[in-house]
Scaffold this motif. Structure first.
Motif, PDB file in Angstrom:
ATOM      1  N   THR A 331       0.819  -1.214   0.000  1.00  0.00           N
ATOM      2  CA  THR A 331       0.000   0.000   0.000  1.00  0.00           C
ATOM      3  C   THR A 331       0.855   1.269   0.000  1.00  0.00           C
ATOM      4  OG1 THR A 331      -1.771  -1.144   1.175  1.00  0.00           O
ATOM      5  CG2 THR A 331      -1.783   1.253   1.253  1.00  0.00           C
ATOM      6  N   ASP A 332       1.810   1.342   0.937  1.00  0.00           N
ATOM      7  CA  ASP A 332       2.572   2.581   1.115  1.00  0.00           C
ATOM      8  C   ASP A 332       3.542   2.853  -0.036  1.00  0.00           C
ATOM      9  OD1 ASP A 332       1.220   2.635   3.467  1.00  0.00           O
ATOM     10  OD2 ASP A 332       2.957   2.466   4.779  1.00  0.00           O
ATOM     11  N   ILE A 333       4.135   1.794  -0.596  1.00  0.00           N
ATOM     12  CA  ILE A 333       5.133   1.972  -1.652  1.00  0.00           C
ATOM     13  C   ILE A 333       4.555   1.626  -3.022  1.00  0.00           C
ATOM     14  CG2 ILE A 333       7.389   1.220  -2.524  1.00  0.00           C
ATOM     15  CD1 ILE A 333       8.184   0.651   0.388  1.00  0.00           C
ATOM     16  N   GLY A 334       3.778   0.550  -3.083  1.00  0.00           N
ATOM     17  CA  GLY A 334       3.274   0.084  -4.367  1.00  0.00           C
ATOM     18  C   GLY A 334       1.976   0.709  -4.812  1.00  0.00           C
ATOM     19  N   GLY A 335       1.265   1.373  -3.904  1.00  0.00           N
ATOM     20  CA  GLY A 335       0.003   1.996  -4.276  1.00  0.00           C
ATOM     21  C   GLY A 335      -1.142   1.015  -4.480  1.00  0.00           C
ATOM     22  N   VAL A 336      -1.008  -0.206  -3.967  1.00  0.00           N
ATOM     23  CA  VAL A 336      -2.091  -1.185  -4.052  1.00  0.00           C
ATOM     24  C   VAL A 336      -3.130  -0.837  -2.986  1.00  0.00           C
ATOM     25  CG1 VAL A 336      -2.696  -3.634  -3.902  1.00  0.00           C
ATOM     26  CG2 VAL A 336      -0.470  -2.949  -4.841  1.00  0.00           C
ATOM     27  N   PRO A 337      -4.419  -0.752  -3.333  1.00  0.00           N
ATOM     28  CA  PRO A 337      -5.451  -0.382  -2.348  1.00  0.00           C
ATOM     29  C   PRO A 337      -5.472  -1.352  -1.160  1.00  0.00           C
ATOM     30  CG  PRO A 337      -6.341  -0.314  -4.575  1.00  0.00           C
ATOM     31  CD  PRO A 337      -4.986  -0.933  -4.675  1.00  0.00           C
ATOM     32  N   LYS A 338      -5.742  -0.828   0.027  1.00  0.00           N
ATOM     33  CA  LYS A 338      -5.766  -1.659   1.225  1.00  0.00           C
ATOM     34  C   LYS A 338      -6.753  -2.808   1.098  1.00  0.00           C
ATOM     35  CE  LYS A 338      -4.269   1.795   4.642  1.00  0.00           C
ATOM     36  NZ  LYS A 338      -4.629   2.540   5.883  1.00  0.00           N
ATOM     37  N   GLU A 339      -7.917  -2.537   0.466  1.00  0.00           N
ATOM     38  CA  GLU A 339      -8.924  -3.585   0.347  1.00  0.00           C
ATOM     39  C   GLU A 339      -8.440  -4.726  -0.550  1.00  0.00           C
ATOM     40  OE1 GLU A 339     -10.200  -0.024  -2.275  1.00  0.00           O
ATOM     41  OE2 GLU A 339      -9.350  -0.396  -0.272  1.00  0.00           O
ATOM     42  N   ALA A 340      -7.594  -4.410  -1.540  1.00  0.00           N
ATOM     43  CA  ALA A 340      -7.043  -5.460  -2.398  1.00  0.00           C
ATOM     44  C   ALA A 340      -6.013  -6.294  -1.645  1.00  0.00           C
ATOM     45  CB  ALA A 340      -6.410  -4.856  -3.645  1.00  0.00           C
ATOM     46  N   VAL A 341      -5.296  -5.672  -0.721  1.00  0.00           N
ATOM     47  CA  VAL A 341      -4.329  -6.409   0.095  1.00  0.00           C
ATOM     48  C   VAL A 341      -5.047  -7.321   1.083  1.00  0.00           C
ATOM     49  CG1 VAL A 341      -2.463  -6.198   1.785  1.00  0.00           C
ATOM     50  CG2 VAL A 341      -2.601  -4.581  -0.129  1.00  0.00           C
ATOM     51  N   ALA A 342      -6.191  -6.874   1.595  1.00  0.00           N
ATOM     52  CA  ALA A 342      -6.911  -7.619   2.623  1.00  0.00           C
ATOM     53  C   ALA A 342      -7.825  -8.689   2.047  1.00  0.00           C
ATOM     54  CB  ALA A 342      -7.725  -6.650   3.486  1.00  0.00           C
ATOM     55  N   ASP A 343      -8.321  -8.511   0.824  1.00  0.00           N
ATOM     56  CA  ASP A 343      -9.331  -9.408   0.251  1.00  0.00           C
ATOM     57  C   ASP A 343      -8.736 -10.126  -0.964  1.00  0.00           C
ATOM     58  OD1 ASP A 343     -11.452 -10.519  -1.263  1.00  0.00           O
ATOM     59  OD2 ASP A 343     -12.867  -9.099  -0.386  1.00  0.00           O
ATOM     60  N   PRO A 344      -8.597 -11.478  -0.918  1.00  0.00           N
ATOM     61  CA  PRO A 344      -7.997 -12.222  -2.031  1.00  0.00           C
ATOM     62  C   PRO A 344      -8.703 -11.995  -3.368  1.00  0.00           C
ATOM     63  CG  PRO A 344      -8.127 -13.614  -0.082  1.00  0.00           C
ATOM     64  CD  PRO A 344      -8.879 -12.359   0.243  1.00  0.00           C
ATOM     65  N   GLY A 365      -1.530 -15.740  -1.262  1.00  0.00           N
ATOM     66  CA  GLY A 365      -0.216 -15.207  -0.937  1.00  0.00           C
ATOM     67  C   GLY A 365       0.641 -14.984  -2.168  1.00  0.00           C
ATOM     68  N   LYS A 366       0.562 -15.902  -3.137  1.00  0.00           N
ATOM     69  CA  LYS A 366       1.363 -15.762  -4.352  1.00  0.00           C
ATOM     70  C   LYS A 366       0.853 -14.623  -5.226  1.00  0.00           C
ATOM     71  CE  LYS A 366       3.182 -20.440  -4.400  1.00  0.00           C
ATOM     72  NZ  LYS A 366       3.270 -21.746  -5.094  1.00  0.00           N
ATOM     73  N   VAL A 367      -0.452 -14.358  -5.175  1.00  0.00           N
ATOM     74  CA  VAL A 367      -0.986 -13.198  -5.887  1.00  0.00           C
ATOM     75  C   VAL A 367      -0.387 -11.916  -5.313  1.00  0.00           C
ATOM     76  CG1 VAL A 367      -3.053 -11.850  -6.402  1.00  0.00           C
ATOM     77  CG2 VAL A 367      -3.120 -14.345  -6.554  1.00  0.00           C
ATOM     78  N   LEU A 368      -0.336 -11.842  -3.980  1.00  0.00           N
ATOM     79  CA  LEU A 368       0.264 -10.662  -3.339  1.00  0.00           C
ATOM     80  C   LEU A 368       1.751 -10.560  -3.686  1.00  0.00           C
ATOM     81  CD1 LEU A 368      -1.358 -10.641   0.227  1.00  0.00           C
ATOM     82  CD2 LEU A 368      -1.999  -9.286  -1.780  1.00  0.00           C
ATOM     83  N   ALA A 369       2.421 -11.711  -3.771  1.00  0.00           N
ATOM     84  CA  ALA A 369       3.844 -11.701  -4.110  1.00  0.00           C
ATOM     85  C   ALA A 369       4.064 -11.138  -5.514  1.00  0.00           C
ATOM     86  CB  ALA A 369       4.420 -13.107  -4.003  1.00  0.00           C
ATOM     87  N   LYS A 370       3.162 -11.474  -6.440  1.00  0.00           N
ATOM     88  CA  LYS A 370       3.292 -10.954  -7.806  1.00  0.00           C
ATOM     89  C   LYS A 370       2.982  -9.460  -7.852  1.00  0.00           C
ATOM     90  CE  LYS A 370       2.672 -15.263 -10.338  1.00  0.00           C
ATOM     91  NZ  LYS A 370       1.906 -16.009 -11.369  1.00  0.00           N
ATOM     92  N   LEU A 371       2.044  -9.021  -7.023  1.00  0.00           N
ATOM     93  CA  LEU A 371       1.785  -7.582  -6.935  1.00  0.00           C
ATOM     94  C   LEU A 371       3.006  -6.861  -6.369  1.00  0.00           C
ATOM     95  CD1 LEU A 371      -1.899  -7.509  -5.601  1.00  0.00           C
ATOM     96  CD2 LEU A 371      -1.104  -7.036  -7.928  1.00  0.00           C
ATOM     97  N   PHE A 372       3.641  -7.488  -5.390  1.00  0.00           N
ATOM     98  CA  PHE A 372       4.859  -6.904  -4.808  1.00  0.00           C
ATOM     99  C   PHE A 372       5.949  -6.776  -5.868  1.00  0.00           C
ATOM    100  CE2 PHE A 372       9.030  -7.265  -2.886  1.00  0.00           C
ATOM    101  CZ  PHE A 372       8.972  -6.367  -1.838  1.00  0.00           C
ATOM    102  N   ASP A 373       6.170  -7.862  -6.624  1.00  0.00           N
ATOM    103  CA  ASP A 373       7.216  -7.854  -7.653  1.00  0.00           C
ATOM    104  C   ASP A 373       6.975  -6.745  -8.683  1.00  0.00           C
ATOM    105  OD1 ASP A 373       8.327 -10.020  -6.395  1.00  0.00           O
ATOM    106  OD2 ASP A 373       7.541 -11.504  -7.816  1.00  0.00           O
ATOM    107  N   THR A 374       5.703  -6.486  -8.970  1.00  0.00           N
ATOM    108  CA  THR A 374       5.362  -5.519 -10.013  1.00  0.00           C
ATOM    109  C   THR A 374       5.383  -4.086  -9.515  1.00  0.00           C
ATOM    110  OG1 THR A 374       3.953  -7.172 -11.100  1.00  0.00           O
ATOM    111  CG2 THR A 374       3.597  -4.853 -11.704  1.00  0.00           C
ATOM    112  N   PHE A 375       4.804  -3.854  -8.344  1.00  0.00           N
ATOM    113  CA  PHE A 375       4.563  -2.474  -7.904  1.00  0.00           C
ATOM    114  C   PHE A 375       5.503  -1.976  -6.811  1.00  0.00           C
ATOM    115  CE2 PHE A 375       0.399  -3.999  -9.485  1.00  0.00           C
ATOM    116  CZ  PHE A 375       0.209  -3.061 -10.497  1.00  0.00           C
TER     117      PHE A 375
END
Length: 501
Positions: A331-344, A365-375
């Motif tokens: 959220t803080d660095i990647g700009g991913v909305p909090k609700e997307a981080v909390a809800d699969p 968890g792997k979906v979040l990992a791919k979001l991390f890698d990207t954003f």
């Protein structure tokens, strides 16, 4: 190509002619008494008159890098591992026969020279040759133009030529060697023991990666090149080697990129009676130690490409390294909305909306990992520890006491690259076996990178492993970081390439 073939033919004819005259084109013995680099450093500041008075004689050997003929006088540049120097060769000093023989010498030949150090009229430090011996005849001409993208694969494939004609390439590998030595010094001074563990495993483990497979004929069994030494090193902690490390070659049957080579070098170390917080402190100490000892600085330039745009700047190992939780960084660095981080479901929707490639087998968890890698990862320029990863991403890590859905793990990033991975080790054999079983289920569902069951490792944990934290640092990426190299192939002497046609 036709011109090169003609030059090779000429050189082979010279070999035949030299042999016919009783001159060996490939010698095996020549004693030197000086290196070129130190000679240049020691005598560059003296005048020609002072050098004449000192009467400095020496015997050196090296490769001819340039040649300029002027009738009965020739200037060549001679290069050894320490540096290069101009050499003055003339008929008067050598004699007519030897000077005529010297005419058969080419750029690239390795020669031995005995002579005197002085200076030319223009003040250039020069070795005035008295005798000259051919040591090795070069049959392949050195390329005149070696730089540039069009030659990049040729440089990797013929690294021996790359090292000869591009001095900055050799510098990178000198730094690499010094970085590894500094790491050893740092750990040895802290009572760590260096060990060697097997490179062929009956069960690939210690990381989630696809292994290379081989077959042992005498034992009639399948074996795998190691993807990590982790499980063997933790067995040693069980055995009482409470501070242990290995600088190892590991192999992963994965794609090749600017940051990935299927064969790579990694430092792994394990420490009893500490946790991942202690390792973060130790990692800061280690990187500062290497920076100061090898480079005499804690500030380094970086070049990083984000969204196709090249960014340059400086990162600083002298500052305190930032620490931020994995989900918070989204959220803080990647700009991913909090609700997307909390809800699969919302995480998947956000990933698809932003064209992040997902697979059916991807867990939340792997979906979040791919979001991390990207954003997130591309934005981690200054030294940053990302901590507290989801449990499913870390099958060998200790759960956090206050949130068992997370584990005590960190990854270290700087310059937009992941450099290290560490965690407080799981030492509960019952929990570990259950996690292995979950990994086996994922493998059976189609994830060929999931962890295998290792019953002997479970048995080792049942003997009892003390509270331990372990870390892996990629030596190749660390060298890229310190030398501002843009590809992992620039810091591996012989990177993996497609078969030469």
């Amino acid at each position: 190509m036709e011109e090169t073939g003609h030059l090779i033919k000429q050189r082979r004819e010279k070999v035949d002619e030299l042999r016919a005259r009783g001159v060996s084109p490939f010698n095996n013995k020549f004693k030197v008494n000086a290196d070129i680099g130190p000679l240049v450093v020691e005598y560059s500041d003296f005048s020609k008159e002072e050098l004449t008075e000192k009467d400095v004689g020496c015997i050196v050997a090296g490769r001819i890098m340039t040649r300029r003929d002027h009738g009965k006088t020739t200037f060549v540049n001679l290069k050894d591992r320490t540096g290069q120097i101009q050499v003055f060769v003339n008929e008067k000093a050598l004699g007519a026969e030897q000077y005529e023989l010297f005419g058969k010498f080419d750029i690239g030949d390795i020669v031995g020279i005995e002579g005197k150090i002085s200076k030319t009229r223009t003040g250039e430090l020069t070795l005035f040759a008295g005798t000259l011996t051919l040591l090795t005849k070069s049959l392949q001409p050195l390329p005149e133009k070696w730089h540039g993208l069009k030659d990049i694969e040729l440089r990797y494939r013929q690294r021996y030529v790359d090292l000869i004609v591009n001095p900055e390439v050799k510098e990178v590998f000198i730094y690499r060697s010094k970085i590894i030595q500094a790491i050893r010094d740092f750990l040895n001074d802290r009572d760590y023991m260096e060990v060697e563990t097997p490179m062929m495993h009956s069960i690939p483990g210690g990381a989630t990666a696809k292994p290379f497979k081989t077959h042992h004929n005498a034992l009639s069994m399948e074996l795998y090149l190691r993807i990590a030494p982790e499980l063997y090193l933790k067995r040693l902690v069980v055995g009482g080697i409470e501070r242990v490390y290995e600088i190892n070659r590991s192999f992963r049957n994965e794609g090749i990129s600017t940051e990935h080579n299927p064969e790579f070098t990694m430092l792994e170390f394990y420490t009893a009676y500490v946790d991942y917080n202690d390792l973060m402190d130790l990692t800061e100490e280690l990187l500062r130690y290497v920076g100061e000892k090898v480079f005499d600085t804690l500030q380094f330039s970086y070049t990083h490409v984000v969204d196709g745009e090249e960014q340059t700047g400086t990162f600083d190992f002298g500052q305190s390294f930032k620490r931020i939780a994995f989900k918070q960084s989204l959220t803080d660095i990647g700009g991913v909305p909090k609700e997307a981080v909390a809800d699969p479901e919302k995480a998947v929707a956000f990933a698809l909306e932003h064209k992040v490639h997902l697979e059916k087998k991807d867990t939340p968890g792997k979906v979040l990992a791919k979001l991390f890698d990207t954003f997130v990862e591309p934005k981690l320029i200054q030294p940053t520890f990302i901590i507290d990863y989801p449990l499913e991403l870390s099958p060998l890590s200790q759960k956090k006491a206050d949130d068992p859905s997370l584990v005590e793990r960190f990854e270290f990033f700087v310059g937009g690259k992941e450099i290290a991975n560490a965690y407080t080790e799981l030492n509960d054999p019952i929990d570990q076996k259950q996690r292995f079983e979950e990994q086996v289920a994922e493998r059976q569902a189609g994830d060929d990178e999931a962890h295998w069951m290792d019953l002997d490792f479970i048995r080792a944990l049942e003997i009892g492993m003390p509270p331990t934290a372990g870390e892996g640092i990629g030596i190749d990426r660390l060298t890229m970081l310190f030398t501002n190299s843009q590809s992992i192939r620039d810091v591996i002497l012989f990177p993996q390439l497609k078969k030469e046609s």
